[in-house]
Design a protein around this motif. Structure first.
Motif, mmCIF file in Angstrom:
data_model
loop_
_atom_site.group_PDB
_atom_site.id
_atom_site.type_symbol
_atom_site.label_atom_id
_atom_site.label_comp_id
_atom_site.label_asym_id
_atom_site.label_seq_id
_atom_site.Cartn_x
_atom_site.Cartn_y
_atom_site.Cartn_z
ATOM 1 N N SER A 19 -4.355 10.084 -2.711
ATOM 2 C CA SER A 19 -4.606 8.774 -3.302
ATOM 3 C C SER A 19 -4.011 7.665 -2.449
ATOM 4 C CB SER A 19 -4.036 8.687 -4.722
ATOM 5 O OG SER A 19 -2.632 8.711 -4.700
ATOM 6 N N GLU A 20 -4.603 6.491 -2.628
ATOM 7 C CA GLU A 20 -4.098 5.262 -2.016
ATOM 8 C C GLU A 20 -4.047 4.213 -3.109
ATOM 9 O OE1 GLU A 20 -6.011 4.048 1.684
ATOM 10 O OE2 GLU A 20 -6.844 6.072 1.858
ATOM 11 N N LYS A 21 -2.896 3.602 -3.265
ATOM 12 C CA LYS A 21 -2.723 2.567 -4.277
ATOM 13 C C LYS A 21 -2.097 1.345 -3.638
ATOM 14 C CE LYS A 21 -2.162 5.834 -8.038
ATOM 15 N NZ LYS A 21 -1.346 6.285 -9.166
ATOM 16 N N THR A 22 -2.449 0.188 -4.166
ATOM 17 C CA THR A 22 -1.859 -1.061 -3.706
ATOM 18 C C THR A 22 -1.188 -1.731 -4.897
ATOM 19 O OG1 THR A 22 -3.608 -1.297 -2.065
ATOM 20 C CG2 THR A 22 -2.291 -3.244 -2.530
ATOM 21 N N PHE A 23 0.043 -2.184 -4.679
ATOM 22 C CA PHE A 23 0.843 -2.834 -5.715
ATOM 23 C C PHE A 23 1.159 -4.261 -5.291
ATOM 24 C CE2 PHE A 23 1.626 1.683 -5.805
ATOM 25 C CZ PHE A 23 1.623 2.006 -7.149
ATOM 26 N N ASN A 24 1.206 -5.175 -6.267
ATOM 27 C CA ASN A 24 1.589 -6.552 -5.945
ATOM 28 C C ASN A 24 3.112 -6.646 -5.804
ATOM 29 O OD1 ASN A 24 2.703 -6.809 -8.531
ATOM 30 N ND2 ASN A 24 1.053 -8.081 -9.315
ATOM 31 N N GLU A 25 3.621 -7.846 -5.580
ATOM 32 C CA GLU A 25 5.053 -8.028 -5.350
ATOM 33 C C GLU A 25 5.910 -7.726 -6.575
ATOM 34 O OE1 GLU A 25 3.242 -11.821 -6.694
ATOM 35 O OE2 GLU A 25 2.753 -10.478 -5.062
ATOM 36 N N GLY A 70 5.178 -4.993 -8.430
ATOM 37 C CA GLY A 70 5.018 -3.563 -8.652
ATOM 38 C C GLY A 70 3.855 -3.199 -9.555
ATOM 39 N N ILE A 71 3.004 -4.156 -9.836
ATOM 40 C CA ILE A 71 1.839 -3.875 -10.682
ATOM 41 C C ILE A 71 0.701 -3.376 -9.798
ATOM 42 C CG2 ILE A 71 0.118 -4.895 -12.236
ATOM 43 C CD1 ILE A 71 2.363 -6.890 -13.061
ATOM 44 N N GLU A 72 0.131 -2.246 -10.189
ATOM 45 C CA GLU A 72 -0.960 -1.651 -9.417
ATOM 46 C C GLU A 72 -2.185 -2.554 -9.470
ATOM 47 O OE1 GLU A 72 -3.743 2.202 -9.940
ATOM 48 O OE2 GLU A 72 -1.599 2.587 -10.087
ATOM 49 N N ILE A 73 -2.725 -2.898 -8.295
ATOM 50 C CA ILE A 73 -3.892 -3.770 -8.267
ATOM 51 C C ILE A 73 -5.143 -3.072 -7.729
ATOM 52 C CG2 ILE A 73 -2.661 -5.971 -8.262
ATOM 53 C CD1 ILE A 73 -2.815 -6.040 -5.238
ATOM 54 N N THR A 74 -4.963 -1.998 -6.960
ATOM 55 C CA THR A 74 -6.104 -1.179 -6.549
ATOM 56 C C THR A 74 -5.672 0.274 -6.511
ATOM 57 O OG1 THR A 74 -5.668 -1.290 -4.168
ATOM 58 C CG2 THR A 74 -7.084 -3.007 -5.083
ATOM 59 N N SER A 75 -6.639 1.155 -6.705
ATOM 60 C CA SER A 75 -6.354 2.584 -6.669
ATOM 61 C C SER A 75 -7.592 3.330 -6.187
ATOM 62 C CB SER A 75 -5.965 3.070 -8.057
ATOM 63 O OG SER A 75 -5.705 4.456 -8.047
ATOM 64 N N LYS A 76 -7.374 4.279 -5.291
ATOM 65 C CA LYS A 76 -8.448 5.100 -4.782
ATOM 66 C C LYS A 76 -7.943 6.524 -4.705
ATOM 67 C CE LYS A 76 -10.709 5.880 -0.390
ATOM 68 N NZ LYS A 76 -10.856 5.397 0.973
ATOM 69 N N SER A 77 -8.644 7.445 -5.371
ATOM 70 C CA SER A 77 -8.243 8.852 -5.361
ATOM 71 C C SER A 77 -9.326 9.687 -4.705
ATOM 72 C CB SER A 77 -8.007 9.359 -6.785
ATOM 73 O OG SER A 77 -6.934 8.691 -7.377
ATOM 74 N N THR A 78 -8.912 10.777 -4.090
ATOM 75 C CA THR A 78 -9.854 11.713 -3.511
ATOM 76 C C THR A 78 -9.718 13.035 -4.252
ATOM 77 O OG1 THR A 78 -8.245 12.447 -1.868
ATOM 78 C CG2 THR A 78 -9.711 10.655 -1.229
ATOM 79 N N THR A 79 -10.772 13.797 -4.254
ATOM 80 C CA THR A 79 -10.740 15.116 -4.888
ATOM 81 C C THR A 79 -10.785 16.181 -3.836
ATOM 82 O OG1 THR A 79 -13.136 15.095 -5.162
ATOM 83 C CG2 THR A 79 -11.832 14.329 -7.015
ATOM 84 N N LYS A 80 -10.183 17.314 -4.115
ATOM 85 C CA LYS A 80 -10.167 18.423 -3.163
ATOM 86 C C LYS A 80 -11.477 19.156 -3.157
ATOM 87 C CE LYS A 80 -5.288 19.343 -3.001
ATOM 88 N NZ LYS A 80 -4.259 20.335 -3.097
ATOM 89 N N LYS A 126 0.830 -1.204 0.000
ATOM 90 C CA LYS A 126 0.000 0.000 0.000
ATOM 91 C C LYS A 126 0.867 1.258 0.000
ATOM 92 C CE LYS A 126 -3.797 2.154 2.544
ATOM 93 N NZ LYS A 126 -4.695 2.006 3.704
ATOM 94 N N TRP A 127 0.529 2.188 -0.902
ATOM 95 C CA TRP A 127 1.178 3.493 -0.983
ATOM 96 C C TRP A 127 0.128 4.579 -0.809
ATOM 97 C CZ3 TRP A 127 6.151 5.421 -1.764
ATOM 98 C CH2 TRP A 127 7.152 4.444 -1.761
ATOM 99 N N ILE A 128 0.459 5.561 -0.004
ATOM 100 C CA ILE A 128 -0.454 6.680 0.241
ATOM 101 C C ILE A 128 0.255 7.968 -0.166
ATOM 102 C CG2 ILE A 128 -1.813 7.926 1.960
ATOM 103 C CD1 ILE A 128 -1.751 5.365 3.668
#
Length: 124
Positions: free
Chosen positions: A106-112, A114-124, A94-96
């Protein structure tokens, strides 16, 4: 006597295996710290290291035991954090990412790999 010699030898080996040296590096011709942390007996970084800008503000930290990276904005607020693979810089887990005010962008999750498997972004 043999037990005492064996114990001393064992303690010596353990001490050598866990020996660490504090290493502080400064900017040239300056008393401003550039990086600070510990090295193991083989000269590799261990534990928490801190890296600084020339103005003295922290720019990033790395825990070399867990490969956890935190980067910072010049105002000192957290910019991003997550785990990486040191040899390649590949993001894993998980990267924030934060804006300059400290709000999550944003919050992103990468597999072992380095491929992005989930992504969540917020807007201001």
């Amino acid at each position: 006597m043999i037990k005492l010699v064996a114990l001393v030898f064992f303690l010596f080996i353990i001490k050598q295996g866990f020996a660490q040296e504090q290493k502080d590096k400064y900017y040239p011709n300056s008393s401003i710290l550039k990086e600070s942390g510990s090295l193991d007996i083989n000269g590799y970084p261990v534990g928490q290291w801190k890296y600084y800008l020339q103005n003295g503000n922290i720019t990033y930290t790395i825990n070399w035991d867990t490969n956890y990276l935190r980067t910072y904005y010049e105002n000192g607020n957290l910019k991003e954090e997550g785990t990486f693979i040191p040899d390649t810089g590949t993001h894993i887990g998980k990267w924030i990412v934060y804006d300059e005010d400290g709000k999550i962008i944003s919050e992103k999750t990468f597999n072992e790999n380095g491929i992005e498997i989930t992504s969540k972004s917020t807007t201001k």
